[in-house]
Design a protein around this motif. Structure first.
Motif, PDB file in Angstrom:
ATOM      1  N   LEU A   1     -15.053  11.961  13.050  1.00  0.00           N
ATOM      2  CA  LEU A   1     -16.330  12.546  12.609  1.00  0.00           C
ATOM      3  C   LEU A   1     -16.092  13.672  11.606  1.00  0.00           C
ATOM      4  CD1 LEU A   1     -18.363  12.572  15.918  1.00  0.00           C
ATOM      5  CD2 LEU A   1     -18.631  11.083  13.947  1.00  0.00           C
ATOM      6  N   ALA A   2     -14.927  14.338  11.745  1.00  0.00           N
ATOM      7  CA  ALA A   2     -14.613  15.423  10.810  1.00  0.00           C
ATOM      8  C   ALA A   2     -14.626  14.899   9.378  1.00  0.00           C
ATOM      9  CB  ALA A   2     -13.251  16.017  11.134  1.00  0.00           C
TER      10      ALA A   2
ATOM     11  N   ASP B   1      -6.193   2.803  13.163  1.00  0.00           N
ATOM     12  CA  ASP B   1      -7.142   2.540  14.247  1.00  0.00           C
ATOM     13  C   ASP B   1      -7.693   3.844  14.766  1.00  0.00           C
ATOM     14  OD1 ASP B   1      -6.913  -0.115  14.093  1.00  0.00           O
ATOM     15  OD2 ASP B   1      -5.253  -0.261  15.526  1.00  0.00           O
ATOM     16  N   GLN B   2      -8.977   3.907  14.803  1.00  0.00           N
ATOM     17  CA  GLN B   2      -9.598   5.158  15.242  1.00  0.00           C
ATOM     18  C   GLN B   2     -10.728   4.835  16.186  1.00  0.00           C
ATOM     19  OE1 GLN B   2      -8.427   7.981  14.365  1.00  0.00           O
ATOM     20  NE2 GLN B   2      -7.176   7.445  12.601  1.00  0.00           N
ATOM     21  N   GLU B   3     -10.990   5.783  17.050  1.00  0.00           N
ATOM     22  CA  GLU B   3     -12.216   5.738  17.815  1.00  0.00           C
ATOM     23  C   GLU B   3     -13.270   6.369  16.934  1.00  0.00           C
ATOM     24  OE1 GLU B   3     -12.976   6.908  22.251  1.00  0.00           O
ATOM     25  OE2 GLU B   3     -11.044   7.616  21.536  1.00  0.00           O
ATOM     26  N   PHE B   4     -14.425   5.714  16.789  1.00  0.00           N
ATOM     27  CA  PHE B   4     -15.330   6.247  15.783  1.00  0.00           C
ATOM     28  C   PHE B   4     -16.257   7.344  16.260  1.00  0.00           C
ATOM     29  CE2 PHE B   4     -13.810   3.344  12.727  1.00  0.00           C
ATOM     30  CZ  PHE B   4     -14.098   3.973  11.540  1.00  0.00           C
TER      31      PHE B   4
ATOM     32  N   THR C   1     -10.590  15.239  -0.082  1.00  0.00           N
ATOM     33  CA  THR C   1     -10.561  13.774  -0.157  1.00  0.00           C
ATOM     34  C   THR C   1      -9.346  13.212   0.567  1.00  0.00           C
ATOM     35  OG1 THR C   1      -9.537  14.070  -2.298  1.00  0.00           O
ATOM     36  CG2 THR C   1     -11.866  13.533  -2.278  1.00  0.00           C
ATOM     37  N   VAL C   2      -8.204  13.865   0.418  1.00  0.00           N
ATOM     38  CA  VAL C   2      -7.004  13.378   1.082  1.00  0.00           C
ATOM     39  C   VAL C   2      -7.194  13.400   2.596  1.00  0.00           C
ATOM     40  CG1 VAL C   2      -4.611  13.919   1.570  1.00  0.00           C
ATOM     41  CG2 VAL C   2      -5.458  14.042  -0.755  1.00  0.00           C
TER      42      VAL C   2
ATOM     43  N   LEU D   1      -7.821  10.846   7.799  1.00  0.00           N
ATOM     44  CA  LEU D   1      -8.558  10.824   9.057  1.00  0.00           C
ATOM     45  C   LEU D   1      -9.066   9.431   9.382  1.00  0.00           C
ATOM     46  CD1 LEU D   1     -10.660  14.095   8.777  1.00  0.00           C
ATOM     47  CD2 LEU D   1      -8.757  13.656  10.307  1.00  0.00           C
ATOM     48  N   LEU D   2      -9.376   8.671   8.368  1.00  0.00           N
ATOM     49  CA  LEU D   2     -10.023   7.388   8.629  1.00  0.00           C
ATOM     50  C   LEU D   2      -9.084   6.198   8.541  1.00  0.00           C
ATOM     51  CD1 LEU D   2     -13.489   7.793   6.943  1.00  0.00           C
ATOM     52  CD2 LEU D   2     -12.861   8.019   9.329  1.00  0.00           C
TER      53      LEU D   2
END
Ligand SMILES: Nc1ncnc2c1ncn2[C@@H]1O[C@H](COP(=O)(O)OP(=O)(O)OP(=O)(O)O)[C@@H](O)[C@H]1O
Ligand SMILES: [Mg+2]
Lengths: 299, 463
Positions: free
Chosen positions: B431-432, B422-425, B412-413, B418-419
């Motif tokens: 995606l991981a 700002d992320q490229e989706f 969960t952490v 990861l999310l």
């Protein structure tokens, strides 16, 4: 449950108008009956050489009084039957005798009850050996969710009655035989006791109780779910146990009471109305309420 | 102006009118007391049936209209725009559409308002008004038609009660299907994203790789960060922390449940049980800083005192506090199953001269065991899903270690880290998170299924 009880009372009522038809001449012929309003115990509640004695026992559930000033002895080697309408306190009284009422928070018991002269409600009395000595068969069959074998072996195990497995097997088998269940379960001893039929469960609970060889046995309607054959086996068992032990049995069947017991006690709304020889109670009751009940005119 | 909310209220009013109309009609058809007895159903059922036929189709039309309305109007508005704008690339066009929508609802617009925009917005408003008016007309027509038809067919032979019952049944089925489809929807969306992840990173590397460092090059020319997606350290961290939590929660929770249900008197129970439940109501973030600021330093100091090497954030701290958090969960579930063991069972044991502890150990607990196991499994899935405490107290580094004094991280952490930001989706890094989520989902699902199965089996015993 209720319907069944009613039905039983109904049939009992019918049977008794029949038995009573042999005797009402006596009842009508001027024998003094105690009035319906009288609540004093009629007859002789005490015996010489008593196994258990109860003096002025009152039981309360919260504010509600379920047993009122009952004094009664249970003699050595005798079977005493307790009869009375549903809800009159027979089970409650029985449960006082081995302090099963301790498990009900709201329940309060006053008065004195002794076993072999020792006050069972005394301060330094340990209920564990008491209950091993005064065993109980409950009104509702309550097998443990364990195997048939373990159900019967439970008591002997916790009291260390068997030295080894063979002895334990032996106790289990004799107990089941006495309760008339052995032939039906001997091939399925490892199956859960809860999987048996109601009547089989009732006999399993009887076997479980006699496996610890209690000296006083309290039976609360032990045959309520049994067919006539199984009932006869249990009644034979009671006769046999009587040779050594004392038995108090609650029953709604007056034939059963007259077959197995030497003395009979009639309860009515928490009062002990009449005690006496079984034969006398059923042929020449002296209290109007007793007569009403055994002739099926109750209610 | 027929705004949607006015229409909605009108439907409800029409439904109640329909109810009275149907009832009245039924009474009129019956005529007398004797006539009433000849009717198949009682008058209320005719009223209900009328209300349902009047309301349900109207509500369905209303909701699907609301769903599709803005899409269709936007489409029409775009079609009416000048060619120059329509030929813009898709994302630019989107901006324009957004501007128009904002203009319509009166918000501030990013670009300057020019004449085309203004007229497009007017066009939009005009279409919207037409749409609402026609919706109102359609619904009025439908409801009136429904009432009129029902008025005609209400007769002694109409089986209104049965029809109402079956309509109610279908409404209930529809509601439960919504719940099921939501679950399936979540599962599918996670599944598809996870599949996209597994197109880039092989599933074996993910499941069996020993190194987790999900850093991807943000630009193609960046060097030195290719990323490693072996999730074993993450799973191991989750397992370790959950195990520590259960080691704390199961004995304490179970024993306190036994005390409360078998030994404590009623007054103590009346006080203690709500207190335990308060423990369950504390937000996990509070447990989190309790773990990070109180327990972790305590463990560190004790460890250093004993000459051990303890990280300032440790699996032990997070696990201990998580265990405390789960105690009420375990104890209240166990308390319920222990209380469900019939008193007659205890009486049986007491009647044979068993002591209290013998009765508890040999009769009550075995009888309650399946239920307790079910409760513990539910608690485990709770522990696996817990995030906040671990984020705050266990650290972020994905160490593959069996030492509870070290920093570890959990599934969960990792999803959170990861999310967040700002992320490229569509990079493997984000995606991981879906792949991890999928694993988490499957694991808790299996645990819950087993738990429910066990609990159900236990129920059957007393029925
Ligand atoms: N646990 C309890 N709490 C409160 N009241 C109780 C409880 N058990 C029994 N009573 C009440 O005490 C009275 C006597 O009940 P008891 O079970 O002794 O009757 P009984 O003579 O055995 O009846 P039955 O023939 O139906 O078994 C009843 O009025 C009953 O409602
Ligand atoms: Mg009873």
């Amino acid at each position: 449950m209720d319907a069944a009880a009613n039905f039983e009372e109904l049939t009992v009522g019918i049977e008794n108008t029949q038995t009573a038809s042999t005797g009402p001449a006596k009842a009508k012929s001027g024998r003094i009956l105690f009035d319906r309003d009288s609540r004093d115990t009629v007859g002789e509640p005490f015996v010489e050489d008593a196994r258990m004695t109860c003096r002025d026992v009152n039981v309360y559930y919260g504010d509600k009084q379920a047993i009122k000033d009952v004094s009664l002895d249970i003699g050595r080697n005798e079977v005493i039957a307790m009869i009375g309408p549903s809800g009159c306190g027979k089970s409650t009284f029985l449960r006082c005798l081995n302090r099963m009422n301790d498990t009900i928070d709201t329940c309060r018991v006053t008065g004195q009850i002794t076993l072999d002269g020792i006050d069972v409600y005394g301060k330094d009395i340990d209920v564990v050996p008491l209950r091993a000595q005064v065993g109980m068969v409950f009104q509702k069959p309550n097998p443990f969710p364990k195997s048939i074998y373990d159900n019967v072996a439970y008591g002997p195990r916790i009291h260390g009655l068997a030295q080894n497995r063979a002895e334990l097997d032996d106790i289990v088998e004799t107990s089941l035989r006495k309760a008339g269940l052995w032939e039906e379960v001997k091939d399925r001893m490892d199956q859960p006791g809860t999987g048996l039929s109601g009547g089989q469960q009732q006999r399993l609970c009887i076997a479980r109780t006699i496996a610890v060889s209690p000296e006083v046995i309290l039976m609360d309607e032990p045959c309520s779910a049994l067919d006539p054959i199984a009932t006869a086996i249990i009644e034979d068992l009671i006769d046999e146990l009587k040779q050594q032990y004392s038995i108090a049995i609650v029953t709604h069947s007056m034939q059963q009471a007259s077959r197995v017991s030497q003395r009979t006690a009639y309860f009515h709304l928490g009062d002990l109305i009449e005690v006496g020889d079984t034969a006398q109670i059923f042929t020449t009751p002296r209290h109007q309420l007793t007569q009403d009940y055994i002739t099926g005119r109750f209610g | 102006m027929m705004s949607p909310s006015v229409i909605f209220i009108a439907i409800l009013l029409l439904m109640s009118a329909a109810y009275y109309a149907g009832r009245k009609r039924a009474l009129a058809v019956a005529g007398s007391r004797a006539g009433l007895a000849r009717m198949h159903s009682r008058p209320t059922y005719y009223g209900l049936l009328t209300a349902m036929w009047c309301g349900i189709p109207a509500l369905l039309v209303f909701s699907s209209w609301s769903v599709f309305e803005s899409g269709i109007i936007t489409h029409l508005v775009v079609a009416g725009l000048p060619d120059a704008i329509r030929d813009l690339p898709a994302d630019r066009l989107n901006l324009v559409v957004n501007d128009i929508r904002n203009l319509v609802s009166g918000n501030i617009v990013s670009a300057d308002i020019d004449q085309t925009m203004r007229s497009a917005a007017d066009h939009y408003l005009e279409l919207q008004a037409i749409s609402h008016a026609s919706l109102a007309v359609v619904i009025l027509a439908m409801t009136m038609a429904a009432i009129a038809i029902l008025m005609r067919i209400i007769a002694p032979g109409l089986r209104a009660r049965n029809q109402v019952e079956s309509i109610i049944k279908w409404i209930l089925i529809a509601c439960s299907t919504i719940a099921i489809f939501t679950t399936i929807g979540i599962l599918l969306s996670v599944l598809f994203e996870a599949i996209r992840f597994f197109e880039k990173i092989s599933i074996t590397e993910f499941l069996f790789g020993l190194k987790w460092s999900p850093q991807m090059a943000i630009r193609a020319d960046q060097v030195g960060s290719s990323g490693a997606f072996g999730a074993v350290p993450v799973f191991a961290g989750t397992l370790m922390i959950s195990a520590i939590a259960m080691v704390v929660a199961v004995p304490v929770g179970l024993l306190s449940a036994i005390y409360l249900s078998e030994y404590a008197d009623r007054r103590f129970r009346a006080v203690a049980k709500p207190l335990m439940e308060i423990l369950a109501g504390i937000p996990t973030v509070v447990y989190g800083f309790f773990a990070a600021l109180t327990v972790a330093p305590l463990i560190r100091e004790t460890g250093i005192g004993l000459g051990l090497d303890v990280s300032s954030e440790s699996a032990l701290a997070a696990g201990l506090v998580m265990g405390i958090m789960i105690i009420p969960f375990v104890s209240s579930l166990s308390d319920d199953v222990i209380n469900a063991v019939p008193q007659a069972m205890r009486d049986g044991a007491y009647g044979l001269g068993a002591t209290k502890s013998e009765t508890v150990k040999q009769v009550v607990l075995p009888a309650a065991l399946p239920g307790i196991v079910g409760g513990v499994l539910l608690a485990v899935s709770r522990a696996i899903g817990e995030t906040m405490i671990v984020v705050m107290a266990a650290g972020l580094a994905a160490n593959l270690t069996a030492n509870p004094l070290k920093t570890v991280t959990t599934v969960t952490v990792q999803i959170v880290t990861l999310l967040v930001g700002d992320q490229e989706f569509d990079s493997p890094k984000t995606l991981a998170a879906f792949a991890l989520g999928l694993i988490l989902f499957i694991a808790t699902l299996i645990l819950n299924v087993i738990a429910l199965h066990v609990v159900r089996k236990y129920r059957e015993q007393y029925e």
